[in-house]
Scaffold this motif. Structure first.
Motif, PDB file in Angstrom:
ATOM      1  N   UNK A  86       0.992  -1.275  -0.030  1.00 23.44           N
ATOM      2  CA  UNK A  86      -0.082  -0.039   0.059  1.00 23.44           C
ATOM      3  C   UNK A  86       0.864   1.341  -0.270  1.00 23.44           C
ATOM      4  N   UNK A  87       0.370   2.225  -0.819  1.00 26.17           N
ATOM      5  CA  UNK A  87       1.103   3.516  -0.649  1.00 26.17           C
ATOM      6  C   UNK A  87       0.551   4.483   0.305  1.00 26.17           C
ATOM      7  N   UNK A  88       1.500   5.237   0.992  1.00 24.71           N
ATOM      8  CA  UNK A  88       1.060   6.292   1.739  1.00 24.71           C
ATOM      9  C   UNK A  88       1.466   7.665   1.497  1.00 24.71           C
ATOM     10  N   UNK A  89       0.816   8.632   1.614  1.00 26.16           N
ATOM     11  CA  UNK A  89       1.370  10.182   1.430  1.00 26.16           C
ATOM     12  C   UNK A  89       1.468  10.596   2.960  1.00 26.16           C
ATOM     13  N   UNK A  90       2.865  11.452   2.972  1.00 28.91           N
ATOM     14  CA  UNK A  90       3.243  12.100   4.109  1.00 28.91           C
ATOM     15  C   UNK A  90       2.900  13.595   3.743  1.00 28.91           C
ATOM     16  N   UNK A  91       1.962  14.014   4.123  1.00 28.81           N
ATOM     17  CA  UNK A  91       1.496  15.536   3.639  1.00 28.81           C
ATOM     18  C   UNK A  91       1.292  16.583   4.742  1.00 28.81           C
ATOM     19  N   UNK A  92       1.949  17.547   4.460  1.00 26.75           N
ATOM     20  CA  UNK A  92       2.023  18.997   5.350  1.00 26.75           C
ATOM     21  C   UNK A  92       0.497  19.543   5.327  1.00 26.75           C
ATOM     22  N   UNK A  93      -0.281  19.730   6.370  1.00 31.40           N
ATOM     23  CA  UNK A  93      -1.430  20.121   6.513  1.00 31.40           C
ATOM     24  C   UNK A  93      -1.588  21.115   7.888  1.00 31.40           C
ATOM     25  N   UNK A  94      -1.572  22.520   7.470  1.00 29.52           N
ATOM     26  CA  UNK A  94      -2.034  23.098   8.665  1.00 29.52           C
ATOM     27  C   UNK A  94      -0.815  23.098   9.677  1.00 29.52           C
ATOM     28  N   UNK A  95       0.314  23.325   9.296  1.00 32.51           N
ATOM     29  CA  UNK A  95       1.640  23.401   9.981  1.00 32.51           C
ATOM     30  C   UNK A  95       1.872  22.137  10.876  1.00 32.51           C
ATOM     31  N   UNK A  96       1.451  20.950  10.358  1.00 32.20           N
ATOM     32  CA  UNK A  96       1.450  19.743  10.760  1.00 32.20           C
ATOM     33  C   UNK A  96       1.811  18.688   9.646  1.00 32.20           C
ATOM     34  N   UNK A  97       2.205  17.286  10.050  1.00 31.34           N
ATOM     35  CA  UNK A  97       2.310  16.344   8.772  1.00 31.34           C
ATOM     36  C   UNK A  97       1.449  15.409   9.159  1.00 31.34           C
ATOM     37  N   UNK A  98       0.621  14.792   8.425  1.00 31.04           N
ATOM     38  CA  UNK A  98      -0.229  13.776   8.428  1.00 31.04           C
ATOM     39  C   UNK A  98      -0.089  12.858   7.504  1.00 31.04           C
ATOM     40  N   UNK A  99      -0.659  11.454   7.690  1.00 32.70           N
ATOM     41  CA  UNK A  99      -0.294  10.530   6.693  1.00 32.70           C
ATOM     42  C   UNK A  99      -1.661  10.106   6.304  1.00 32.70           C
ATOM     43  N   UNK A 100      -1.807  10.150   4.852  1.00 30.58           N
ATOM     44  CA  UNK A 100      -3.030   9.401   4.162  1.00 30.58           C
ATOM     45  C   UNK A 100      -2.626   8.194   3.181  1.00 30.58           C
ATOM     46  N   UNK A 101      -3.607   7.067   3.244  1.00 29.26           N
ATOM     47  CA  UNK A 101      -3.503   6.152   2.307  1.00 29.26           C
ATOM     48  C   UNK A 101      -3.923   6.509   0.906  1.00 29.26           C
ATOM     49  N   UNK A 102      -3.115   6.421   0.155  1.00 27.54           N
ATOM     50  CA  UNK A 102      -3.431   7.105  -1.168  1.00 27.54           C
ATOM     51  C   UNK A 102      -4.451   6.182  -1.946  1.00 27.54           C
ATOM     52  N   UNK A 103      -4.679   5.065  -1.531  1.00 33.53           N
ATOM     53  CA  UNK A 103      -5.861   4.274  -2.123  1.00 33.53           C
ATOM     54  C   UNK A 103      -7.276   4.855  -1.758  1.00 33.53           C
ATOM     55  N   UNK A 104      -7.162   5.541  -0.705  1.00 32.31           N
ATOM     56  CA  UNK A 104      -8.475   6.105  -0.114  1.00 32.31           C
ATOM     57  C   UNK A 104      -8.475   7.616  -0.710  1.00 32.31           C
TER      58      UNK A 104
END
Length: 327
Positions: A180-198
């Motif tokens: 599974x692929x996961x995206x580490x993304x910056x959102x509102x001065x924090x870093x969150x993880x998103x599963x790309x398939x979702x």
């Protein structure tokens, strides 16, 4: 050894631009004094290495100076071809580029290395998904990868466990784990993880962003996975395990759980041993993880988990007790 070290210093300077003496010493596993002697040797050989003094200083090559280095050892050649993993490259749309790069690498190798250039590919294969799982093929993976490389923000519609959400995300890194692929993304001065398939929708913005200079993807992912595993197993249970249960613990438990399980050395007369095992956030989660052991486990503490196990076992016995007569 010194020739190999001088070559390593030269390639490091060419790749990184400016490097301090302590950094070179750590990379080469020698003293700083040895690095200074090696730099003098490179300069004496006509390599334009110069030093910049001060807190931000270090060694660097003269701007524009490049050297063609084809001195790869057989092991280094094998390692480069082992890194060319076709599955992930194809998922990112880089399979053609990877194939072309490998062809150029083969052409640059000395004749003695070319015969074994494909040996690693013929003998090793990466199958990223776990057993009984399939690799995901997220629709928006390539668009996200393009935005990641261009430092462009993306607008996504994301399916969480509870609802759909919309976010503007600064893509900082992609990670492939368990197929599974996961995206580490910056959102509102924090870093969150998103599963790309979702990610249901993704639009690449024309707005760029400044990538944080101190962001380390590998360090972030390591900390994020450890934090998630800790959040998923905040409690603990004291149990008795049969000899078979001890073996099943090694097979079925997640690495995080195995590493933090405390198993008593001494066994009772029947071979059962006491263990303290990390468990899930709710009684249902904890009981579900332990029920897979069947009769090979007995919960001792906490009492509410023992009661939940008894409740579920009684319900199962009632469900299946008369099944032989009904069939």
């Amino acid at each position: 050894m010194r020739a190999s070290r001088l070559l390593s210093i030269l390639t490091t300077l060419q790749a990184k631009g400016q490097v301090t003496a302590p950094e070179l010493a750590d990379a080469c596993e020698v003293s700083v004094r040895t690095i200074y002697r090696d730099i003098d040797a490179l300069s004496a050989a006509g390599i334009p290495v110069y030093a910049e003094r001060g807190a931000e200083g270090g060694f660097r090559l003269l701007d524009g100076y490049r050297v063609r280095l084809n001195g790869l050892s057989p092991a280094e050649t094998d390692a480069l071809f082992m890194a060319g993993l076709p599955g992930p490259a194809a998922a990112l749309g880089l399979d053609g580029a990877m194939s072309a790069a490998q062809s150029k690498l083969v052409a640059a190798l000395p004749p003695s290395h070319r015969a074994s250039a494909g040996r690693m590919q013929a003998r090793f294969h990466l199958d990223a998904p776990g057993w009984f799982g399939e690799a995901e093929e997220p629709v928006h993976l390539r668009a996200i990868a393009d935005a990641l490389l261009a430092d462009r923000q993306i607008d996504i519609r994301y399916q969480t466990w509870r609802a759909e959400k919309r976010r503007r995300v600064a893509p900082l890194g992609l990670v492939l784990k368990g197929g599974s692929w996961y995206l580490a993304g910056g959102v509102e001065r924090s870093v969150r993880t998103y599963r790309v398939a979702r990610i249901l929708d993704c639009a690449v913005s024309t707005e760029s962003f400044a990538r944080p200079a101190d962001f380390d993807l590998a360090a972030y992912w390591r900390a994020a996975t450890e934090r998630l595993e800790a959040e998923m197993h905040p409690n603990a249970a004291t149990v008795r395990l049969s000899p078979r249960g001890v073996k099943l613990l090694e097979v079925w438990s997640q690495p995080y759980v195995r590493a933090r399980t405390r198993l008593a050395d001494d066994a009772d007369a029947d071979g059962w041993r006491i263990a303290t095992i990390p468990t899930g956030t709710t009684l249902w989660h904890a009981a579900g993880e332990l029920l897979r052991f069947g009769p090979e486990v007995e919960v001792i503490d906490p009492p509410e988990l023992r009661a939940k196990m008894a409740e579920l076992a009684a319900a199962m016995a009632k469900r299946y007790g008369g099944s032989a007569e009904r069939m």
